[in-house]
Each structure stands twice: as C-alpha cells, then as structure tokens.
Scaffold this active site. Structure first.
Site, PDB file in Angstrom:
ATOM      1  N   LYS A  91      11.947   4.421  -1.683  1.00 11.97           N
ATOM      2  CA  LYS A  91      11.960   4.709  -3.038  1.00 11.97           C
ATOM      3  C   LYS A  91      12.609   6.302  -3.387  1.00 11.97           C
ATOM      4  O   LYS A  91      13.357   6.344  -4.469  1.00 11.97           O
ATOM      5  CB  LYS A  91      10.704   4.678  -3.720  1.00 11.97           C
ATOM      6  CG  LYS A  91       9.967   3.343  -3.596  1.00 11.97           C
ATOM      7  CD  LYS A  91       9.982   2.515  -4.809  1.00 11.97           C
ATOM      8  CE  LYS A  91       9.641   1.031  -4.992  1.00 11.97           C
ATOM      9  NZ  LYS A  91       8.453   0.772  -4.297  1.00 11.97           N
ATOM     10  N   GLU A 113       7.801   3.882 -14.195  1.00 13.46           N
ATOM     11  CA  GLU A 113       6.443   2.967 -14.141  1.00 13.46           C
ATOM     12  C   GLU A 113       6.302   2.933 -12.527  1.00 13.46           C
ATOM     13  O   GLU A 113       7.074   3.274 -11.805  1.00 13.46           O
ATOM     14  CB  GLU A 113       7.051   1.525 -14.357  1.00 13.46           C
ATOM     15  CG  GLU A 113       7.827   0.886 -13.477  1.00 13.46           C
ATOM     16  CD  GLU A 113       9.038   1.395 -13.270  1.00 13.46           C
ATOM     17  OE1 GLU A 113       9.715   2.156 -13.892  1.00 13.46           O
ATOM     18  OE2 GLU A 113       9.767   1.395 -12.041  1.00 13.46           O
ATOM     19  N   SER A 380      10.837  -0.982   4.922  1.00  9.90           N
ATOM     20  CA  SER A 380      11.053  -0.190   3.657  1.00  9.90           C
ATOM     21  C   SER A 380      10.109   1.101   3.333  1.00  9.90           C
ATOM     22  O   SER A 380      10.477   1.646   2.839  1.00  9.90           O
ATOM     23  CB  SER A 380      10.929  -1.241   2.393  1.00  9.90           C
ATOM     24  OG  SER A 380       9.712  -1.886   2.453  1.00  9.90           O
TER      25      SER A 380
HETATM   26  C1  PLP Z   1       8.134  -0.741  -3.962  1.00 15.31           C
HETATM   27  C2  PLP Z   1       8.363  -1.131  -2.508  1.00 15.31           C
HETATM   28  C3  PLP Z   1       8.850  -2.285  -2.154  1.00 15.31           C
HETATM   29  C4  PLP Z   1       9.501  -3.383  -3.207  1.00 15.31           C
HETATM   30  O1  PLP Z   1      10.338  -2.831  -4.061  1.00 15.31           O
HETATM   31  P1  PLP Z   1      11.912  -3.211  -3.978  1.00 15.31           P
HETATM   32  O2  PLP Z   1      12.624  -2.833  -5.198  1.00 15.31           O
HETATM   33  O3  PLP Z   1      11.917  -4.817  -3.859  1.00 15.31           O
HETATM   34  O4  PLP Z   1      12.298  -2.817  -2.947  1.00 15.31           O
HETATM   35  C5  PLP Z   1       9.162  -2.744  -0.879  1.00 15.31           C
HETATM   36  N1  PLP Z   1       8.665  -1.974   0.329  1.00 15.31           N
HETATM   37  C6  PLP Z   1       8.121  -0.753   0.018  1.00 15.31           C
HETATM   38  C7  PLP Z   1       7.487  -0.009   1.009  1.00 15.31           C
HETATM   39  C8  PLP Z   1       7.680  -0.360  -1.500  1.00 15.31           C
HETATM   40  O5  PLP Z   1       7.220   0.893  -1.711  1.00 15.31           O
END
Ligand code: PLP
Length: 395
Positions: A91, A113, A380
């Site tokens: 993020k 948000e 992610s």
């Molecule tokens: C917020 C989040 C997501 C989902 O958001 P995307 O916009 O689909 O990437 C996925 N993995 C993590 C670790 C997150 O914090």
C-alpha cells in the site's frame, strides 16, 4: 498480442469511467490534470524514486520458496516480497506517489478510507512524513477486527473516524470518505487506496503500484534467466494484483491469475468474489463487476481477510477478465488460513491473510505442474496484523 486494456478517458474496455456528482467532477479533473503533468515531470519522478528507495526500502527481494516448492513436488514457487516494505505491505507504494501529488497540488489535508487498516497506516505514515493533516475513515466493524492498526494510525498522528452505517466495513468507509471529499474538496486530497473509484484513480494507482511487476520481471530475468509461467496475486480492489500484472501484460507466455476471496464458500453468499460472481454495475463512481442486489445496491460481503472485503473490483481486472488476458479464481477462508500456517512453518514468512489467498492458490496448483514450471506469487503484505485474529480462530 492485444494492446493494453486502457482505452483512454478513464475506460478499460467497457469498465471504469467516472460517474460522480457535479461537485466531484471538478476536483477529479484537477487530480487527473496534476497526475498527467507530474507523472511526466523528471523532478517529481526523481523524488518518488528516492523515497521508494530510502524510505520504503525498495527494491524488495524476490525469494525462492524452496522448502514449500520441494514439499509440494511440482512447480517452483517464487515470492515477490512486498511484505518487506516499510509499513508491511504494498500500500505504501501508492501512498507515497499520491501524497507527493497532493503536496504539488497545494493540498493541506489528506483523507482516506481503510479496510484492514493497512491503507490507513500507510496513509498516516506518509502524512506524518510530510506534515499533513490526516483523517482516516474506517468501518466500526473493521476497527474492532484491527484494533492494533487503529492505535498505530493514532500514534502516527491521524484521526480515525468510525463509519457506522451499513455493514460497517470497507464499503461504508469509502462512502464516508467520499462525503467528506464532496464537502471539503478545496483543501482536501482524497488518497484512495486501491485501483478502484472514478477516473483517474484506477489508472493512477496502477501506475504507482506497477513498480511491483517492473522489479519482479527484472529480478526473474536476472536470477532465473526467464519469465515465470504463472503470475498469482490476491484481488481485493485489485491494486497489488494490477501492479504485478501490468508490466507482464505483453508477455503472452505468462499466464495471469487473480485470486478472489470465496469466504465461507461461493454458494453461501458469504464471500467477496466480485469478478467470479458479480454483475456489471456501478459502485463508488465507476463501472465494474459488482456484487449487488436487484436494486443495484451493494450486497454484504465477507472474507477472513478484512482487506479483501469489498463488493466491487478495479475496472482493469474486469477488462482483463473479459478479454481473457487473465483468469480469476477463488480461495476460501479455510484454504487461506491453511496457507497462512503452511507458509509460516515452511519458509519462516508469516503472510497477511490477504496474501495467503494467493499462496493458497499456488499451493493447490504447484503439485499439478512439472518441476520446470515457475509460479510467481505476489506476497502483498506481512501477517503481523493478523496473528491475534488467527490465534482466536485456532482455539
Ligand atoms: C489491502 C491489502 C490487499 C488488498 O488490496 P488490493 O488493492 O486488492 O491489493 C491485499 N494484501 C494486503 C496485504 C493488503 O493490505
């Protein structure tokens, strides 16, 4: 090979666009103009690059999950380590880009948000860095699930405002943030956290997140000498996935797979699989596949991972799905939880529950593939934020 999914004017095929009240139209035009300008400004790009390196800690590694791959006995699994970024997820890539833009636009107040709290923490972090006032909207249900992240945001100097309408989750936090933006758009910049919303957000967020795929592609070529056979990423709003996928779009040998949350099961109504089961519709000012009732109102959604809990999805993924460039699969809460435990034990990496959806899909597919195949998974985020929740579920 097909050309890129983006067809101009904020459209990705028949998806995307900008469906907002007149008052927002003006503010979004301003954001679009600034983005177009600064995204081609060498000074802006230089500052962005230096923050990515010295503040976020990029580039992050590409890790071969050797133990896991050998135990599964099939395809080799590689992990792109977004979990190692400052604040623990992808993020921050987007937040750094947008906050630099907001500063250039002369805005003094940032709103955002948040679902899992990760985007709120990343936004509060960059606001602290740049000395900007920061207000975060969060569903009161999510505040309960992610109490530590709420405290983290407060430590960073942000005000966290509970969204108490509807299901009290991410969708309701977006509604609250949009209302704030309509009221205070003169001074305020809305720092949207995923590749969703009205134009220019999906294009802008994808641009700032594409560093994931750009790095991963170069690292694959350098370390392994070839591109992966499969790309796998979890899809909530779709930002980590599109950031990973976009730089591989023209590589037709690379199969692209997005993994949605099937929650308690696709047939239970308790999931958030917008691409798999959604219908074409409008949500939060853009067109996409969305889970909605016959009146066009968003349906309640569920996932074990708060960050995947959204009844819409980025328009570019919708175009990828319709063109066949990517396929979208789903993974249940239970499978994600298993993958969370498995990766922790096998590699010493505790993944975010969101990322565990992508890991779960790779774990299912790898044994069906030969050892010369490669699956590249976007990890992610890290799972520190989820350990309390998981502990409760295991007793
Ligand atoms: C917020 C989040 C997501 C989902 O958001 P995307 O916009 O689909 O990437 C996925 N993995 C993590 C670790 C997150 O914090």
């Amino acid at each position: 090979m097909k050309t890129q999914a983006y067809t101009g004017n904020g459209n990705f095929g028949i998806f995307g666009g900008r469906y907002v009240p007149k008052v927002l139209e003006k503010s979004l035009n301003e954001v679009e103009k600034a983005f177009k300008h600064f995204n081609n400004d060498p000074e802006f790009l230089k500052e962005l690059q230096s923050l990515q390196k010295d503040y976020v800690g990029r580039s992050n590694p590409l890790t071969y999950a050797k133990n896991l791959s050998e135990a599964l006995g099939g395809a080799r699994i590689y992990l792109k380590r977004e979990d190692l970024n400052h604040t623990g997820a992808h993020k921050i890539n987007n937040c750094i880009g947008q906050v630099l833009l907001a500063k250039r636009m002369g805005k003094t107040r940032i709103i955002a948000e948040t679902g899992a709290g990760q985007h709120g923490v990343a936004t509060a972090t960059v606001c602290a860095l740049f000395g900007l006032s920061c207000t975060i909207y969060m569903g009161s249900e999510d505040m309960e699930r992610q109490r530590l992240n709420v405290f983290r945001m407060e430590l960073l100097g942000a005000e966290v405002v509970p969204a108490t309408l509807g299901r009290k989750t991410l969708k309701d936090a977006v509604d609250a943030a949009l209302n704030d933006y309509i009221q205070y758009s003169e001074s305020t910049y809305y720092l949207l956290g995923s590749a969703v919303g009205p134009h220019p957000y999906p294009l802008m967020v994808r641009t700032f997140q594409s560093i994931i795929g750009e790095e991963a592609r170069a690292q694959m070529l350098e370390k392994v000498g070839r591109l992966p056979d499969y790309l796998v990423a979890c899809v909530g709003g779709g930002s980590n996935a599109i950031g990973m996928f976009h730089p591989f779009y023209e590589d037709s040998s690379v199969k692209i797979i997005g993994v949605e949350p099937a929650g308690k099961g696709l047939d239970t109504g308790e999931h958030a699989a917008s691409l798999t089961l959604g219908k074409k519709g409008l949500i939060h000012g853009f067109k996409c596949y969305t889970l909605q009732d016959e009146n066009g109102d968003p349906l309640p959604v569920h996932s074990i991972a708060a960050g995947l809990d959204y009844p819409g999805v980025g328009p570019e993924h919708c175009a990828y799905k319709d063109s066949g460039r990517a396929t979208y699969e789903s993974v249940t809460d239970e499978e994600a939880l298993d993958a969370f435990l498995t990766l922790s034990k096998s590699e010493g990496i505790i993944p975010a529950l969101e990322s565990a959806h992508a890991v779960a899909y790779a774990i299912k597919q790898a044994p069906k593939l030969s050892k010369d195949k490669i699956i590249l998974v976007n990890l992610s985020g890290r799972g520190d934020k989820d350990v309390q929740q998981v502990q409760k579920m295991l007793v």
